[in-house]
Design a protein around this motif. Sequence first.
Motif, mmCIF file in Angstrom:
data_model
loop_
_atom_site.group_PDB
_atom_site.id
_atom_site.type_symbol
_atom_site.label_atom_id
_atom_site.label_comp_id
_atom_site.label_asym_id
_atom_site.label_seq_id
_atom_site.Cartn_x
_atom_site.Cartn_y
_atom_site.Cartn_z
ATOM 1 N N PHE A 67 0.864 -1.185 0.000
ATOM 2 C CA PHE A 67 0.000 0.000 0.000
ATOM 3 C C PHE A 67 0.891 1.222 0.000
ATOM 4 C CE2 PHE A 67 0.838 -0.666 4.441
ATOM 5 C CZ PHE A 67 0.815 0.579 5.031
ATOM 6 N N THR A 68 0.286 2.366 -0.277
ATOM 7 C CA THR A 68 1.064 3.577 -0.505
ATOM 8 C C THR A 68 0.631 4.696 0.424
ATOM 9 O OG1 THR A 68 1.235 2.935 -2.814
ATOM 10 C CG2 THR A 68 1.718 5.214 -2.315
ATOM 11 N N LEU A 69 1.598 5.433 0.924
ATOM 12 C CA LEU A 69 1.372 6.679 1.657
ATOM 13 C C LEU A 69 2.290 7.716 1.021
ATOM 14 C CD1 LEU A 69 1.316 5.318 5.325
ATOM 15 C CD2 LEU A 69 -0.632 6.239 4.053
ATOM 16 N N GLY A 70 1.711 8.617 0.253
ATOM 17 C CA GLY A 70 2.517 9.578 -0.489
ATOM 18 C C GLY A 70 3.362 8.848 -1.514
ATOM 19 N N ASN A 71 4.662 9.080 -1.508
ATOM 20 C CA ASN A 71 5.563 8.391 -2.436
ATOM 21 C C ASN A 71 6.241 7.186 -1.787
ATOM 22 O OD1 ASN A 71 5.086 10.483 -4.355
ATOM 23 N ND2 ASN A 71 7.106 10.102 -5.194
ATOM 24 N N VAL A 72 5.747 6.766 -0.642
ATOM 25 C CA VAL A 72 6.303 5.616 0.063
ATOM 26 C C VAL A 72 5.407 4.405 -0.195
ATOM 27 C CG1 VAL A 72 6.998 4.676 2.304
ATOM 28 C CG2 VAL A 72 7.225 7.132 1.854
ATOM 29 N N VAL A 73 5.991 3.357 -0.771
ATOM 30 C CA VAL A 73 5.276 2.105 -1.007
ATOM 31 C C VAL A 73 5.705 1.143 0.093
ATOM 32 C CG1 VAL A 73 4.850 0.205 -2.602
ATOM 33 C CG2 VAL A 73 5.255 2.504 -3.496
ATOM 34 N N LEU A 74 4.766 0.817 0.978
ATOM 35 C CA LEU A 74 5.039 -0.122 2.059
ATOM 36 C C LEU A 74 4.617 -1.507 1.591
ATOM 37 C CD1 LEU A 74 3.711 2.704 3.578
ATOM 38 C CD2 LEU A 74 4.960 1.519 5.367
ATOM 39 N N CYS A 75 5.504 -2.489 1.754
ATOM 40 C CA CYS A 75 5.193 -3.836 1.275
ATOM 41 C C CYS A 75 5.650 -4.873 2.288
ATOM 42 C CB CYS A 75 5.824 -4.075 -0.094
ATOM 43 S SG CYS A 75 7.621 -3.953 -0.127
ATOM 44 N N GLN A 98 -2.401 9.758 -7.149
ATOM 45 C CA GLN A 98 -3.708 10.076 -6.573
ATOM 46 C C GLN A 98 -3.552 10.887 -5.290
ATOM 47 O OE1 GLN A 98 -5.383 6.131 -6.285
ATOM 48 N NE2 GLN A 98 -6.017 6.116 -8.431
ATOM 49 N N TYR A 99 -2.540 10.580 -4.480
ATOM 50 C CA TYR A 99 -2.266 11.400 -3.288
ATOM 51 C C TYR A 99 -1.998 12.843 -3.702
ATOM 52 C CZ TYR A 99 -1.977 7.897 0.429
ATOM 53 O OH TYR A 99 -2.283 6.946 1.366
ATOM 54 N N ALA A 100 -1.189 13.023 -4.731
ATOM 55 C CA ALA A 100 -0.860 14.381 -5.181
ATOM 56 C C ALA A 100 -2.112 15.108 -5.655
ATOM 57 C CB ALA A 100 0.196 14.327 -6.283
ATOM 58 N N TRP A 101 -2.944 14.440 -6.449
ATOM 59 C CA TRP A 101 -4.168 15.072 -6.966
ATOM 60 C C TRP A 101 -5.167 15.391 -5.856
ATOM 61 C CZ3 TRP A 101 -4.549 17.501 -11.264
ATOM 62 C CH2 TRP A 101 -3.779 17.116 -12.357
ATOM 63 N N CYS A 102 -5.199 14.564 -4.809
ATOM 64 C CA CYS A 102 -6.140 14.782 -3.695
ATOM 65 C C CYS A 102 -5.545 15.678 -2.611
ATOM 66 C CB CYS A 102 -6.551 13.446 -3.101
ATOM 67 S SG CYS A 102 -7.569 12.446 -4.198
ATOM 68 N N LEU A 103 -4.398 16.263 -2.870
ATOM 69 C CA LEU A 103 -3.724 17.181 -1.942
ATOM 70 C C LEU A 103 -3.268 16.487 -0.665
ATOM 71 C CD1 LEU A 103 -5.957 20.343 -2.444
ATOM 72 C CD2 LEU A 103 -3.891 19.673 -3.706
ATOM 73 N N GLY A 104 -2.893 15.213 -0.783
ATOM 74 C CA GLY A 104 -2.269 14.495 0.321
ATOM 75 C C GLY A 104 -3.223 13.745 1.211
ATOM 76 N N ILE A 105 -3.208 14.105 2.483
ATOM 77 C CA ILE A 105 -3.938 13.376 3.517
ATOM 78 C C ILE A 105 -5.443 13.249 3.213
ATOM 79 C CG2 ILE A 105 -4.405 13.242 6.002
ATOM 80 C CD1 ILE A 105 -1.383 12.861 5.172
ATOM 81 N N PRO A 106 -6.113 14.210 2.563
ATOM 82 C CA PRO A 106 -7.523 14.004 2.216
ATOM 83 C C PRO A 106 -7.768 12.749 1.370
ATOM 84 C CG PRO A 106 -6.997 16.323 1.997
ATOM 85 C CD PRO A 106 -5.694 15.596 2.255
ATOM 86 N N PHE A 107 -6.717 12.231 0.714
ATOM 87 C CA PHE A 107 -6.867 10.984 -0.037
ATOM 88 C C PHE A 107 -7.348 9.859 0.872
ATOM 89 C CE2 PHE A 107 -5.054 6.887 -1.330
ATOM 90 C CZ PHE A 107 -5.629 6.737 -2.576
ATOM 91 N N LEU A 108 -6.867 9.811 2.115
ATOM 92 C CA LEU A 108 -7.198 8.687 3.004
ATOM 93 C C LEU A 108 -8.702 8.562 3.288
ATOM 94 C CD1 LEU A 108 -4.132 8.898 5.385
ATOM 95 C CD2 LEU A 108 -4.578 7.173 3.627
ATOM 96 N N PRO A 109 -9.403 9.618 3.754
ATOM 97 C CA PRO A 109 -10.846 9.446 3.958
ATOM 98 C C PRO A 109 -11.597 9.235 2.641
ATOM 99 C CG PRO A 109 -10.199 11.710 4.453
ATOM 100 C CD PRO A 109 -8.943 10.927 4.245
ATOM 101 N N LEU A 110 -11.132 9.868 1.558
ATOM 102 C CA LEU A 110 -11.778 9.640 0.260
ATOM 103 C C LEU A 110 -11.633 8.183 -0.163
ATOM 104 C CD1 LEU A 110 -10.645 12.878 -1.606
ATOM 105 C CD2 LEU A 110 -12.956 12.332 -0.800
ATOM 106 N N TYR A 111 -10.447 7.626 0.036
ATOM 107 C CA TYR A 111 -10.211 6.226 -0.302
ATOM 108 C C TYR A 111 -11.084 5.310 0.551
ATOM 109 C CZ TYR A 111 -8.049 1.775 -1.186
ATOM 110 O OH TYR A 111 -7.852 0.462 -1.533
ATOM 111 N N LEU A 112 -11.169 5.593 1.856
ATOM 112 C CA LEU A 112 -11.989 4.765 2.750
ATOM 113 C C LEU A 112 -13.465 4.815 2.368
ATOM 114 C CD1 LEU A 112 -10.242 5.422 6.169
ATOM 115 C CD2 LEU A 112 -10.158 3.333 4.780
#
Length: 158
Positions: A67-75, A98-112
């Motif tokens: 999964f991804t947080l910003g440009n960090v891919v955790l595996c 997608q993180y960049a387009w969603c302005l970062g942290i707002p991606f998380l609730p949108l994704y959920l």
Amino acid sequence: MTPRPVSASRLPLTVHQRLRLAANVVNGSTVLGLAVAAAARTELSRGPRGLLIAAGYRWRLPFAAAFTLGNVVLCRCTAAELLARPALLGHEEKHCSQYAWCLGIPFLPLYLLAAGWSLIRTGNPGTANVFERRAGLAAGGYPAPSGRRPRRPSEVEA
């Protein structure tokens, strides 16, 4: 925690990749990714195209192989194993954008929200999730839509 390079392509970053990298640092999502990687005691290395790979992730959530947080891919695997799966790495790279387009942290609730909507509609958090569909369902390990919605317990014949 200095990322070490792994055997990945040494091509210079494109303008798009540089902008994505800068946006995700400024919007805090890559900083969050680095914090989670450090807390989870992963092995951090430089990946291709401005990505950072945090290998050996062992926490229970999320259930995904990567999964991804910003440009960090955790595996959960090693960095070399992730690099050997270019479709999965490409899928995770699309989430970086997608993180960049969603302005970062707002991606998380949108994704959920998108995952919850998908779970209600298909019984799977990825199949009808707009973010997963745009990143590539098959590459992310999600089933393709079947065209049928799952039955509710009240609809099952006795």
